[in-house]
Scaffold this active site. Structure first.
Site, short mmCIF file in Angstrom:
data_model
loop_
_atom_site.label_atom_id
_atom_site.label_comp_id
_atom_site.label_asym_id
_atom_site.label_seq_id
_atom_site.Cartn_x
_atom_site.Cartn_y
_atom_site.Cartn_z
CG HIS A 249 -1.92 -1.00 1.38
ND1 HIS A 249 -2.02 -1.82 2.48
CD2 HIS A 249 -2.92 -1.39 0.55
CE1 HIS A 249 -3.04 -2.65 2.34
NE2 HIS A 249 -3.60 -2.42 1.16
CE LYS B 248 -12.85 -6.89 2.79
NZ LYS B 248 -11.67 -6.25 2.21
NE ARG C 245 -3.01 -7.41 -4.17
CZ ARG C 245 -3.76 -7.55 -3.10
NH1 ARG C 245 -3.22 -7.88 -1.95
NH2 ARG C 245 -5.06 -7.38 -3.16
CB SER D 199 -4.38 -6.44 4.76
OG SER D 199 -4.01 -5.19 4.23
P1 ADP Z 1 -9.92 -3.49 -0.29
O1 ADP Z 1 -10.64 -4.16 0.84
O2 ADP Z 1 -10.63 -2.29 -0.83
O3 ADP Z 1 -9.43 -4.42 -1.38
P2 ADP Z 1 -7.19 -3.28 0.59
O4 ADP Z 1 -6.69 -2.51 1.75
O5 ADP Z 1 -7.02 -4.78 0.65
O6 ADP Z 1 -8.67 -2.84 0.43
O7 ADP Z 1 -6.50 -2.78 -0.74
C1 ADP Z 1 -6.63 -1.46 -1.17
C2 ADP Z 1 -6.02 -1.34 -2.56
O8 ADP Z 1 -4.62 -1.60 -2.48
C3 ADP Z 1 -6.56 -2.33 -3.58
O9 ADP Z 1 -6.59 -1.69 -4.84
C4 ADP Z 1 -5.54 -3.43 -3.60
O10 ADP Z 1 -5.50 -4.10 -4.84
C5 ADP Z 1 -4.27 -2.61 -3.38
N1 ADP Z 1 -3.20 -3.41 -2.80
C6 ADP Z 1 -3.25 -4.21 -1.72
N2 ADP Z 1 -2.06 -4.81 -1.50
C7 ADP Z 1 -1.23 -4.39 -2.50
C8 ADP Z 1 0.13 -4.66 -2.88
N3 ADP Z 1 0.86 -5.54 -2.19
N4 ADP Z 1 0.63 -4.04 -3.96
C9 ADP Z 1 -0.14 -3.20 -4.67
N5 ADP Z 1 -1.42 -2.90 -4.39
C10 ADP Z 1 -1.97 -3.48 -3.33
#
Ligand code: ADP
Length: 159
Positions: free
Chosen positions: A17, A41, A90, A128
């Protein structure tokens, strides 16, 4: 001014992130990282905790703001005068869901576009939920999140 929104759960924020935040902040005049409240969630960290962690991470990035939002993403964009949504991509596994989300948001608000930033190879595996799973078993998460976040995550699992 080109304002963008980077929405997500950030439960917790990972190096993946943080990389997207830094790169999006270089491209846009202003970036709002928005912790979206998702009632489907059950989060490890409260919304306030996640906002505070993100504020700490971005304190030296002058054009990055952190907020939470309870409602539709396109409404969040309107509230922040943003016409661009940033999402990280990803693997192909992200693609179907992200495309559907982007197209839905486009139907809801035609003036708002989604821009995808491809993850750096070193963070391509990182999510996460992986961080939480590894930490819950006492595994090493130091390659996934900054040290102060690792401490907070271990604390949540009583470690
Ligand atoms: P959500 O529940 O909206 O998917 P996340 O916090 O899991 O929220 O992810 C927010 C954004 O960050 C999403 O677009 C996700 O694809 C991106 N993201 C999460 N992990 C990574 C990573 N390791 N590299 C690049 N983008 C990421």
């Amino acid at each position: 001014m080109k304002n963008a929104i980077y929405p997500g759960s950030f439960d917790p924020v990972t190096y993946g992130h943080i990389d997207i935040i830094k790169r999006a902040a270089e491209i846009f005049d202003s970036l709002t990282v928005s912790v979206l409240i998702n009632n489907a969630k059950t989060p490890l960290f409260s919304v306030e905790e996640r906002v505070n962690i993100l504020k700490d991470i971005t304190k030296d990035m002058g054009n990055v703001h952190v907020r939470s939002y309870d409602g539709l993403l396109v409404e969040c964009c309107r509230a922040n005068d943003a016409h661009v949504i940033i999402r990280g991509l990803r693997a192909v596994t992200d693609f179907e869901y992200e495309l559907q989300l982007a197209q839905t948001n486009c139907k809801l608000a035609e003036d708002i576009d989604t821009v995808f930033l491809a993850t750096r190879l070193e963070y391509a595996y990182l999510s996460s939920s992986t961080v939480k799973e590894v930490a819950s078993f006492g595994g090493d998460i130091s390659k996934f999140v900054p040290p102060f976040i690792a401490d907070l995550v271990y604390n949540k699992y009583g470690r």
